[in-house]
Design a protein around this motif. Structure first.
Motif, PDB file in Angstrom:
ATOM      1  N   ARG A 186     -12.051   9.729   3.765  1.00 11.42           N
ATOM      2  CA  ARG A 186     -10.752   9.572   3.081  1.00 11.42           C
ATOM      3  C   ARG A 186     -10.166   8.200   3.385  1.00 11.42           C
ATOM      4  O   ARG A 186      -9.591   7.550   2.511  1.00 11.42           O
ATOM      5  CB  ARG A 186      -9.773  10.650   3.551  1.00 11.42           C
ATOM      6  CG  ARG A 186     -10.148  12.044   3.138  1.00 11.42           C
ATOM      7  CD  ARG A 186      -9.045  12.996   3.569  1.00 11.42           C
ATOM      8  NE  ARG A 186      -7.898  12.888   2.691  1.00 11.42           N
ATOM      9  CZ  ARG A 186      -7.380  13.913   2.026  1.00 11.42           C
ATOM     10  NH1 ARG A 186      -7.893  15.104   2.154  1.00 11.42           N
ATOM     11  NH2 ARG A 186      -6.332  13.734   1.257  1.00 11.42           N
ATOM     12  N   ASP A 191     -12.036   5.565   1.552  1.00 11.24           N
ATOM     13  CA  ASP A 191     -11.628   5.569   0.143  1.00 11.24           C
ATOM     14  C   ASP A 191     -10.314   4.819  -0.040  1.00 11.24           C
ATOM     15  O   ASP A 191     -10.128   4.097  -1.017  1.00 11.24           O
ATOM     16  CB  ASP A 191     -11.488   7.000  -0.367  1.00 11.24           C
ATOM     17  CG  ASP A 191     -12.843   7.661  -0.583  1.00 11.24           C
ATOM     18  OD1 ASP A 191     -13.851   6.930  -0.560  1.00 11.24           O
ATOM     19  OD2 ASP A 191     -12.892   8.891  -0.766  1.00 11.24           O
ATOM     20  N   LEU A 192      -9.401   5.020   0.916  1.00 10.12           N
ATOM     21  CA  LEU A 192      -8.120   4.299   0.847  1.00 10.12           C
ATOM     22  C   LEU A 192      -8.357   2.798   0.956  1.00 10.12           C
ATOM     23  O   LEU A 192      -7.748   2.001   0.237  1.00 10.12           O
ATOM     24  CB  LEU A 192      -7.195   4.761   1.968  1.00 10.12           C
ATOM     25  CG  LEU A 192      -6.491   6.100   1.757  1.00 10.12           C
ATOM     26  CD1 LEU A 192      -5.933   6.613   3.056  1.00 10.12           C
ATOM     27  CD2 LEU A 192      -5.376   5.945   0.735  1.00 10.12           C
ATOM     28  N   GLN A 195      -9.626   1.509  -2.226  1.00  6.92           N
ATOM     29  CA  GLN A 195      -8.602   1.411  -3.268  1.00  6.92           C
ATOM     30  C   GLN A 195      -7.727   0.173  -3.091  1.00  6.92           C
ATOM     31  O   GLN A 195      -7.410  -0.510  -4.061  1.00  6.92           O
ATOM     32  CB  GLN A 195      -7.743   2.674  -3.239  1.00  6.92           C
ATOM     33  CG  GLN A 195      -6.937   2.847  -4.511  1.00  6.92           C
ATOM     34  CD  GLN A 195      -6.062   4.075  -4.462  1.00  6.92           C
ATOM     35  OE1 GLN A 195      -6.083   4.842  -3.496  1.00  6.92           O
ATOM     36  NE2 GLN A 195      -5.275   4.255  -5.497  1.00  6.92           N
ATOM     37  N   GLY A 232      -0.530   4.047  -7.126  1.00 10.23           N
ATOM     38  CA  GLY A 232      -1.225   5.276  -6.773  1.00 10.23           C
ATOM     39  C   GLY A 232      -1.710   5.297  -5.337  1.00 10.23           C
ATOM     40  O   GLY A 232      -2.096   6.344  -4.829  1.00 10.23           O
ATOM     41  N   TYR A 233      -1.671   4.139  -4.686  1.00  7.67           N
ATOM     42  CA  TYR A 233      -2.161   4.068  -3.304  1.00  7.67           C
ATOM     43  C   TYR A 233      -1.229   4.830  -2.367  1.00  7.67           C
ATOM     44  O   TYR A 233      -1.680   5.597  -1.513  1.00  7.67           O
ATOM     45  CB  TYR A 233      -2.269   2.608  -2.885  1.00  7.67           C
ATOM     46  CG  TYR A 233      -2.775   2.396  -1.486  1.00  7.67           C
ATOM     47  CD1 TYR A 233      -4.124   2.460  -1.203  1.00  7.67           C
ATOM     48  CD2 TYR A 233      -1.897   2.120  -0.445  1.00  7.67           C
ATOM     49  CE1 TYR A 233      -4.594   2.270   0.074  1.00  7.67           C
ATOM     50  CE2 TYR A 233      -2.349   1.928   0.841  1.00  7.67           C
ATOM     51  CZ  TYR A 233      -3.698   2.002   1.096  1.00  7.67           C
ATOM     52  OH  TYR A 233      -4.157   1.809   2.367  1.00  7.67           O
ATOM     53  N   GLU A 244       0.766   7.279  -2.913  1.00  3.59           N
ATOM     54  CA  GLU A 244       0.649   8.734  -3.074  1.00  3.59           C
ATOM     55  C   GLU A 244      -0.556   9.265  -2.285  1.00  3.59           C
ATOM     56  O   GLU A 244      -0.464  10.243  -1.541  1.00  3.59           O
ATOM     57  CB  GLU A 244       0.467   8.989  -4.562  1.00  3.59           C
ATOM     58  CG  GLU A 244       0.731  10.398  -5.032  1.00  3.59           C
ATOM     59  CD  GLU A 244       0.427  10.491  -6.521  1.00  3.59           C
ATOM     60  OE1 GLU A 244      -0.117  11.513  -6.925  1.00  3.59           O
ATOM     61  OE2 GLU A 244       0.701   9.501  -7.249  1.00  3.59           O
ATOM     62  N   LYS A 245      -1.665   8.562  -2.433  1.00  2.48           N
ATOM     63  CA  LYS A 245      -2.892   8.994  -1.773  1.00  2.48           C
ATOM     64  C   LYS A 245      -2.786   8.867  -0.249  1.00  2.48           C
ATOM     65  O   LYS A 245      -3.273   9.720   0.494  1.00  2.48           O
ATOM     66  CB  LYS A 245      -4.053   8.122  -2.266  1.00  2.48           C
ATOM     67  CG  LYS A 245      -5.272   8.940  -2.621  1.00  2.48           C
ATOM     68  CD  LYS A 245      -6.358   8.101  -3.197  1.00  2.48           C
ATOM     69  CE  LYS A 245      -7.688   8.729  -2.855  1.00  2.48           C
ATOM     70  NZ  LYS A 245      -8.814   7.853  -3.145  1.00  2.48           N
ATOM     71  N   LEU A 246      -2.104   7.800   0.178  1.00  5.05           N
ATOM     72  CA  LEU A 246      -1.917   7.596   1.613  1.00  5.05           C
ATOM     73  C   LEU A 246      -1.016   8.688   2.183  1.00  5.05           C
ATOM     74  O   LEU A 246      -1.262   9.201   3.274  1.00  5.05           O
ATOM     75  CB  LEU A 246      -1.324   6.203   1.857  1.00  5.05           C
ATOM     76  CG  LEU A 246      -1.131   5.777   3.303  1.00  5.05           C
ATOM     77  CD1 LEU A 246      -2.438   5.872   4.074  1.00  5.05           C
ATOM     78  CD2 LEU A 246      -0.618   4.349   3.388  1.00  5.05           C
ATOM     79  N   ARG A 247       0.037   9.078   1.408  1.00  5.93           N
ATOM     80  CA  ARG A 247       0.932  10.136   1.898  1.00  5.93           C
ATOM     81  C   ARG A 247       0.192  11.463   2.016  1.00  5.93           C
ATOM     82  O   ARG A 247       0.433  12.234   2.953  1.00  5.93           O
ATOM     83  CB  ARG A 247       2.144  10.264   0.974  1.00  5.93           C
ATOM     84  CG  ARG A 247       3.145   9.154   1.200  1.00  5.93           C
ATOM     85  CD  ARG A 247       4.526   9.517   0.710  1.00  5.93           C
ATOM     86  NE  ARG A 247       5.370   8.347   0.652  1.00  5.93           N
ATOM     87  CZ  ARG A 247       6.021   7.838   1.691  1.00  5.93           C
ATOM     88  NH1 ARG A 247       5.929   8.407   2.875  1.00  5.93           N
ATOM     89  NH2 ARG A 247       6.763   6.750   1.559  1.00  5.93           N
ATOM     90  N   GLU A 248      -0.703  11.718   1.088  1.00  6.21           N
ATOM     91  CA  GLU A 248      -1.530  12.929   1.199  1.00  6.21           C
ATOM     92  C   GLU A 248      -2.311  12.903   2.512  1.00  6.21           C
ATOM     93  O   GLU A 248      -2.401  13.896   3.219  1.00  6.21           O
ATOM     94  CB  GLU A 248      -2.543  12.982   0.052  1.00  6.21           C
ATOM     95  CG  GLU A 248      -2.064  13.650  -1.210  1.00  6.21           C
ATOM     96  CD  GLU A 248      -3.086  13.486  -2.328  1.00  6.21           C
ATOM     97  OE1 GLU A 248      -4.307  13.503  -2.037  1.00  6.21           O
ATOM     98  OE2 GLU A 248      -2.653  13.300  -3.473  1.00  6.21           O
ATOM     99  N   PHE A 249      -2.851  11.733   2.814  1.00  9.61           N
ATOM    100  CA  PHE A 249      -3.667  11.617   4.025  1.00  9.61           C
ATOM    101  C   PHE A 249      -2.823  11.814   5.283  1.00  9.61           C
ATOM    102  O   PHE A 249      -3.209  12.556   6.192  1.00  9.61           O
ATOM    103  CB  PHE A 249      -4.373  10.259   4.052  1.00  9.61           C
ATOM    104  CG  PHE A 249      -5.092  10.011   5.341  1.00  9.61           C
ATOM    105  CD1 PHE A 249      -6.290  10.652   5.610  1.00  9.61           C
ATOM    106  CD2 PHE A 249      -4.561   9.162   6.307  1.00  9.61           C
ATOM    107  CE1 PHE A 249      -6.941  10.450   6.806  1.00  9.61           C
ATOM    108  CE2 PHE A 249      -5.207   8.965   7.497  1.00  9.61           C
ATOM    109  CZ  PHE A 249      -6.406   9.613   7.750  1.00  9.61           C
TER     110      PHE A 249
END
Lengths: 180, 417
Positions: B163, B166-167, B170, B193-194, B196-201
């Protein structure tokens, strides 16, 4: 970080104790540097340890080619309580590149002095185990010196050794070398 | 050949005859010393590390690390490159801490240039460095657990590591060795979109650390292999120059991010995990807790991410933005000069330390006024910390040597450079 005045006071104290030890002081980019005589390095580090600089964080070599004396060794000292750093530097010429080792007093210098020896050819007198550390044991020359060429180093193959051929790659290589 | 033979003799000189005399078995028999070569190709050495171990039965009497197998002359290569072209070279030293390598180097050059880094660039650097720290610790945890015989930990750790990679992909375009940090800032702003994905992580990561703990902290094998094994006191560690999680495990809270904040670390609220015993268990626990703290730092950096440029607007150091090239002659000249020759750095010397996942990573740069560095040296924490292997493991079992080496977390790319 000692400011310029603090650095001068520190150097002054060292000068009072031993007139020959401190050669110069430099204050740049917020950090103090003391240039010392090579023979006095052990004594200077011990004095600075008494002033709180109890950790030796790094020992590294520099080649000041074409300036003379060419080789430099830097000692990065750290005071963990005051969060203060100071650099102690010394310079030696290539034909008399010997410096007293500080490894007996600062065990952390062991690997790092070996690296300086390996890369620059500075001999640390009194080091318990001074031999090459990163380069092969039978390597000739000191690769981090500024006049050490890039490329042109012989690449050895056992098959070539058996037939007595020499095979080299790199900028200076003879294009016909190794060609039968 | 003469040198080779002398070297072999020196290597053989660690047989320790003085100890030979004392070897008497309680049952009246005789014991022999055995010298074993561990490595250079041994799966548990985490790289190409060779250990010359002297054993009495299963007990380690002494060991000598022999390194240099992956020495690639990166410091020498960096001297042949202009300052900005040396960044990808130095990144490849410690291959699990590439953002830290790049930051130590860029920070050193920035100090020599006396260049101000914009606040947004500093925060972006912190986000990437802390992600890198978690990633490095995940690789360490996975491979260390593997050394102890726990196969599944490896898959779980690498799942989260993916993950993070992947970040990185990106935001920087690369999974490893990203060349994202530049002298004066970072190459690009983070894409849409980065965040959002980082907050998920960062929402999932603390739960994952909890799961790792559940798997290891009540595991009988892990407890017996790590608790109370191979401790080393704070004084010995300091004398050997050991920093990072190893020193913190022995109770010394030395962390450059707190002690001597750089790159806006003083803006963030985080704790320094410390151990009490300095044994292998504490070394693991400290790194586990560090992963959680890094997540906190990333969250705060993301919340407080300031607006502004992501790289310095000093055209003598950083490339002009693409849109200026079509309209401004001056921008074109700057671009041409920077790409062909690179920027010049005024003469000087600077040592710039940062807190890498393994301890103090210092980059020494000497500038001689030209567009190429006259000397680049990395004080790699693994290189210095490796000296503590022998004092830690003397008198313990060879199986504990494997566990201790795993908890030491050496990265051979950084050691050999």
């Amino acid at each position: 970080m000692p400011d310029a005045t603090g650095l001068e006071l520190l150097a002054g104290e060292l000068r009072d104790a031993d007139g020959d030890a401190v050669l110069d002081t430099v204050h740049a980019h917020g950090k103090g540097q003391i240039v010392v005589a090579p023979g006095k390095i052990g004594w200077v580090l011990e004095q600075l340890r008494g002033k709180g600089y109890r950790s030796l964080m790094s020992v590294h070599g520099v080649d000041y080619y074409p300036e003379e004396p060419r080789l430099g060794v830097h000692y990065e000292l750290l005071d963990m309580k005051e969060v203060d750093r100071i650099t102690v530097k010394l310079r030696v010429p290539t034909d008399a590149a010997t410096v007293p080792s500080v490894t007996p007093d600062w065990p952390t210098a062991n690997h790092q002095e070996r690296e300086v020896y390996d890369m620059f050819g500075v001999v640390f007198e009194g080091h318990p185990d001074l031999r090459r550390i990163l380069m092969p044991e039978d390597y000739e020359g000191f690769p981090q010196r500024r006049d050490f060429p890039i490329g042109g180093e012989p690449v050895l193959f056992t098959a070539d050794a058996a037939t007595g051929d020499d095979y080299t790659i790199g900028v200076d290589a003879d294009p016909n070398a190794g060609v039968k | 050949m003469a040198t080779t033979n002398e070297y072999r003799q020196m290597e053989e000189s660690i047989t320790m005859e003085s100890r030979l005399e004392r070897i008497e078995s309680p049952d009246g028999g005789e014991h022999e010393l055995l010298t074993v070569n561990m490595g250079p190709h041994h799966p548990a050495t985490h790289g190409v590390l060779r250990l010359l171990v002297t054993l009495q039965g299963e007990v380690v009497l002494d060991l000598k690390p022999i390194i240099g197998y992956v020495h690639t002359g990166i410091e020498k290569t960096a001297e042949q490159k202009s300052y900005w072209k040396a960044i990808p070279v130095v990144e490849r030293m410690d291959y699990l801490a590439y953002f830290f390598n790049a930051y130590a180097y860029c920070g050193s050059v920035e100090s020599l240039l006396e260049c101000e880094v914009p606040k947004r660039a500093q925060y972006l650097r912190v986000i990437h460095m802390e992600l890198n720290r978690i990633m490095s610790h995940l690789v360490w945890l996975g491979t260390s657990a593997l050394d102890l015989g726990a196969m599944s930990m490896f898959w779980f750790c690498f799942r989260e590591r993916e993950r993070i990679l992947d970040l990185f992909e990106q935001s920087t375009g690369q999974r490893m060795h990203t060349r994202y940090f530049q002298v004066g800032g970072v190459i690009e702003d983070i894409p849409l979109g980065y965040e959002e994905k980082l907050r998920e992580f960062i929402a999932i990561m603390p739960k994952r650390v909890g799961q790792y703990r559940d798997m290891l902290y009540k595991n009988e094998i892990a407890l017996q292999r790590l608790k109370g094994i191979c401790p080393l006191s704070e004084e010995d560690l300091l004398a050997l120059g050991v920093t990072g999680p190893l020193l913190r495990a022995a109770g010394n809270p030395w962390d450059l991010r707190k002690a001597d904040p750089y790159c806006s670390y003083d803006d963030f609220d985080f704790k320094i995990p410390v151990g009490t015993e300095g044994d292998n268990w504490d070394r693991m626990a400290v790194r586990m807790a560090e992963m959680e703290q890094s997540t906190r730092i990333i969250e705060q950096a993301l919340d407080g991410l300031p607006e502004g440029p992501h790289i310095t607007d000093d055209r003598k150091i950083a490339l002009p933005p693409r849109h200026e090239l079509g309209t401004s002659m001056e921008a074109l000249i700057h671009h041409f000069k920077l790409v062909t020759e690179g920027f010049r750095v005024p003469p000087g010397e600077h040592y710039f330390p940062v807190e890498s996942p393994r301890g103090e990573l210092g980059c020494f740069v000497r500038a001689d006024g030209s567009s190429k560095p006259a000397r680049v040296h990395m004080r790699d924490p693994s290189f210095v910390n490796l000296q503590a292997t022998a004092p830690m493991t003397r008198g313990s079992y060879i199986a504990d040597l494997i566990a201790t080496l795993a908890m030491l977390d050496p990265v051979l790319g950084g050691i050999d450079r």
